[in-house]
Design an enzyme around this catalytic site. Structure first.
Site, PDB file in Angstrom:
ATOM      1  N   TYR A  86       0.865  -1.193   0.000  1.00 35.40           N
ATOM      2  CA  TYR A  86       0.000   0.000   0.000  1.00 35.40           C
ATOM      3  C   TYR A  86       0.895   1.234   0.000  1.00 35.40           C
ATOM      4  O   TYR A  86       1.849   1.328   0.774  1.00 35.40           O
ATOM      5  CB  TYR A  86      -0.890   0.024   1.256  1.00 35.40           C
ATOM      6  CG  TYR A  86      -1.690   1.309   1.375  1.00 35.40           C
ATOM      7  CD1 TYR A  86      -3.007   1.386   0.944  1.00 35.40           C
ATOM      8  CD2 TYR A  86      -1.091   2.473   1.887  1.00 35.40           C
ATOM      9  CE1 TYR A  86      -3.717   2.573   1.011  1.00 35.40           C
ATOM     10  CE2 TYR A  86      -1.796   3.660   1.952  1.00 35.40           C
ATOM     11  CZ  TYR A  86      -3.105   3.712   1.523  1.00 35.40           C
ATOM     12  OH  TYR A  86      -3.800   4.888   1.578  1.00 35.40           O
ATOM     13  N   GLU A  93      -3.288   7.682  -4.196  1.00 39.59           N
ATOM     14  CA  GLU A  93      -3.159   6.401  -3.496  1.00 39.59           C
ATOM     15  C   GLU A  93      -3.060   5.249  -4.490  1.00 39.59           C
ATOM     16  O   GLU A  93      -3.812   5.203  -5.459  1.00 39.59           O
ATOM     17  CB  GLU A  93      -4.387   6.194  -2.600  1.00 39.59           C
ATOM     18  CG  GLU A  93      -4.402   4.872  -1.856  1.00 39.59           C
ATOM     19  CD  GLU A  93      -5.755   4.600  -1.197  1.00 39.59           C
ATOM     20  OE1 GLU A  93      -5.890   4.831   0.012  1.00 39.59           O
ATOM     21  OE2 GLU A  93      -6.687   4.160  -1.903  1.00 39.59           O
TER      22      GLU A  93
END
Lengths: 370, 307
Positions: A101, A183
């Protein structure tokens, strides 16, 4: 403005972040052409601005034409959290070695941008404890910081340089495109040793759009939102039957809360900002009049500078010109309120001294109508 | 120079008894000839603010009412000795105007415009820190010392002199809550708009630091809303610093849907981040009751003051 996945990936691609081979399709014919180009198998991904696509079944694998026909049709009609997709992305699968992530976001309380990274990709970052958060200067991420993130994520030494480049590229999206969030979740390390962004979540600062002509094409507004925005109103459509209009975002939110507390349901939120004149209220009522589910309108205006008689005149005009067919319950605090009450006498609009009284009356009205 | 150590906000805005310009501190208005700037310059003047100069490039040498206009901030500051500027220029021009103000020696920048790009706000915030100055806003109604002066766009009527402090992320709610406080006999020593943007030059914690240890303050009201974690951070701060004066809060947006921007750029909930529940829970830890409506604020505050 939250970008769709494919739009975010376009930005990623521009700054040199690898994305899987993919084609956006709006209908089954273009999807078949895309399938021919890509070759089976691939993944079908609904293009939505809401999260939770995977869980909702809006991402599906596809292995042949017959699956494409049925699944494409299913996804096109599948609502997720009340939203229909704006296209389906056909995307080749990659051979994943590891998922991580990675994001850069606007850290409001620290008044800077921060990196969040976790060696667990594909998870809900809020839910995981295993993450690193680093505040970075708007001038750029230092080599030391990039290394720190790489080490925390266990990036193999031979991939460190590539990782640092990727992190800097992601930061470029924040600065060059003026994003509040960029993101990648998950970010894949693939078998040939490169990084590939499997998803993209990018939120652009709406207030900076005026200087990014390349991003304006991503702006997506419904007709109503467009009409509201052209008038300088903030507008959100909601599920209920009471339209709430006011001057000031906080005041309208507060009114929405009180309506909900009184067992009413709000159908729209409209803040017309600082100027309360007969024209602004008239234009606001014009927007609201286009929402069929609205049964009554609650107007809550506060401010010493507001001339309530002008607002009353705007409401009257809306009735006179047949724009308005539902009753208005208004609390307008300001000058000339006696005159305003006089003006509205005999119309379908009622003035109240307190917002609580106006709310009770409007909720009674819509609930007794059912 | 660290932000907290520079001027006390009251000595900037009002001054000390011994100052020749006590309660008449000079203020410069940037963008005074625009319709917005001129309207509010007049309202500020009639409230008692000493509007000493205006700045509009290209209009230097002329006058607005009896206020001299200068082409640059440097000239205006030199002529007036002012350290306060109210910025009334449209958002796309904010960065340039604010930077010019800070370069000219302004120590308190009241940033009125809405829709300032986030990066511009961050840059100006950091530049102000470097210069030992403070920014209030952007997207703020400004700051008012009731009965004495105001720099901003708030109406005069809701405010009365007193000992309560109001900090607010929303403009109209600052008026509404102050109106209810005033009606209940709770006047205000200061009301300051934090601003509705994600980035606040003076955030809630900064604001609390401004009013610590003041004898003329007996309580604080914090008007918040959904989005971000300002209230959560403030709750921690109150606990950590042992802030003992009564604090009451209000939070708008309990019933707002997630992931929708509710009018203010900063009023948006992602997951649990920024939700009203999270704020209310954290306030409870700090013994800060949260009113259900603006009208309830003075009731809760009176209960706390009696204790």
């Amino acid at each position: 403005m939250r970008l769709l996945e494919y739009q975010g990936k376009e930005l990623f691609s521009q700054v040199g972040i690898n994305i899987p081979e993919s084609i956006l399709a709006q209908n089954i014919d273009s999807a078949k052409m895309a399938a021919e180009k890509l070759g089976f198998p691939f993944v079908l991904k609904s293009q939505l601005t809401v999260g939770g696509r995977g869980k909702a079944g809006a991402i599906q694998k596809c292995k042949d034409y017959s699956e494409l026909e049925s699944k494409f049709d299913e996804l096109v009609h599948k609502e997720v959290k009340g939203e229909l997709p704006r296209g389906i992305l056909l995307e080749k699968m990659v051979e994943i070695v590891k998922e991580i992530y990675l994001s850069v976001f606007l850290n409001r309380s620290k008044r800077c941008y921060s990196i969040i990274a976790s060696s667990e990709g594909g998870v809900d970052i809020e839910q995981t404890e295993n993450k690193v958060i680093l505040n970075v200067s708007i001038d750029g991420i230092t080599g030391e910081q990039s290394n720190e993130v790489a080490v925390k994520l266990d990036i193999p030494p031979e991939l460190r340089t590539k990782f640092v480049d990727l992190l800097n590229s992601l930061f470029r999206v924040i600065i060059e495109k003026e994003a509040e969030l960029a993101e990648i979740n998950p970010l894949a390390i693939v078998s040939n040793g490169s990084f590939v962004a499997l998803d993209a979540k990018v939120i652009i600062d709406d207030n900076a759009l005026f200087r990014h002509t390349d991003l304006q094409k991503y702006l997506f507004l419904t007709d109503l939102e467009k009409q509201a925005s052209d008038n300088g109103f903030s507008f959100v459509e909601l599920d209920g039957d009471i339209a709430i209009i006011g001057n000031g975002a906080g005041l309208v939110m507060s009114t929405l809360d009180m309506v909900t507390d009184a067992n009413g349901t709000a159908g729209s939120f409209l803040d017309f900002g600082g100027r309360a004149t007969s024209e602004t209220i008239y234009e606001a009522l014009k927007v609201i009049s286009r929402i069929p589910k609205i049964k009554a309108i609650l107007v809550n205006l506060f401010g010493g500078i507001v001339r309530t008689d002008l607002v009353a005149q705007g409401i009257l005009d809306a009735y006179k010109n047949n724009i308005l067919k539902v009753p208005v319950y208004a609390r307008i605090s300001g000058a000339e309120s006696e005159r305003a009450k006089e003006l509205l006498k005999g119309s379908d609009a009622k003035l109240f001294d307190t917002v609580e009284e106006a709310i009770n009356a409007v909720v009674l009205k819509v609930t007794s109508n059912i | 120079m660290k932000l907290n150590n520079i001027y006390n906000i009251f000595s900037i805005l009002v001054g000390n008894n011994s100052d020749v310009d006590y309660e008449k501190k000079p203020v410069i208005i940037q963008g005074i000839t625009g319709s917005f700037g001129s309207k509010h310059a007049n309202l500020m003047k009639s409230y008692g603010t000493n509007i000493a100069a205006g700045v509009t490039p290209g209009k230097g040498g002329s006058k607005f009412e009896d206020v001299p206009i200068y082409n640059t901030m440097k000239e205006a500051v030199e002529a007036t000795g002012s350290v306060i500027s109210g910025v009334f220029v449209p958002a796309p021009f904010f960065y340039k105007a604010a930077k010019e103000a800070l370069d000219s020696g302004i120590k308190l920048l009241v940033a009125i415009p809405e829709h300032v790009p986030i990066i511009d706000s961050i840059k100006i915030f950091q530049y102000a820190e470097e210069k030992g100055a403070r920014m209030i806003g952007p997207n703020t109604p400004g700051v008012i010392v009731p009965g004495i002066m105001k720099v901003g766009i708030m109406p005069a009527q809701p405010f009365t002199k007193g000992q309560t402090i109001v900090f607010s992320r929303s403009g109209t709610l600052m008026y509404e809550v102050s109106h209810h406080l005033s009606n209940s006999g709770l006047g205000q020593r200061l009301a300051l708009g934090i601003g509705g943007d994600p980035i606040n030059g003076t955030n809630l914690i900064d604001s609390f630091n401004l009013i610590q240890n003041r004898d003329d303050v007996d309580s604080v009201v914090v008007v918040g809303e959904i989005g971000g974690d300002a209230e959560e951070m403030l709750a921690d701060h109150i606990i950590k610093t042992g802030f003992t004066k009564p604090v009451v809060a209000y939070i708008a947006g309990r019933a707002a849907p997630k992931e929708k921007r509710m009018g203010h750029a900063g009023a948006i909930v992602y997951g649990t981040y920024g939700s009203a529940d999270s704020k209310i829970t954290n306030y409870a830890r700090a013994d800060v009751p949260v009113a259900k409506s603006p009208r309830e604020v003075p009731l809760l505050l009176k209960t706390k003051l009696r204790k």
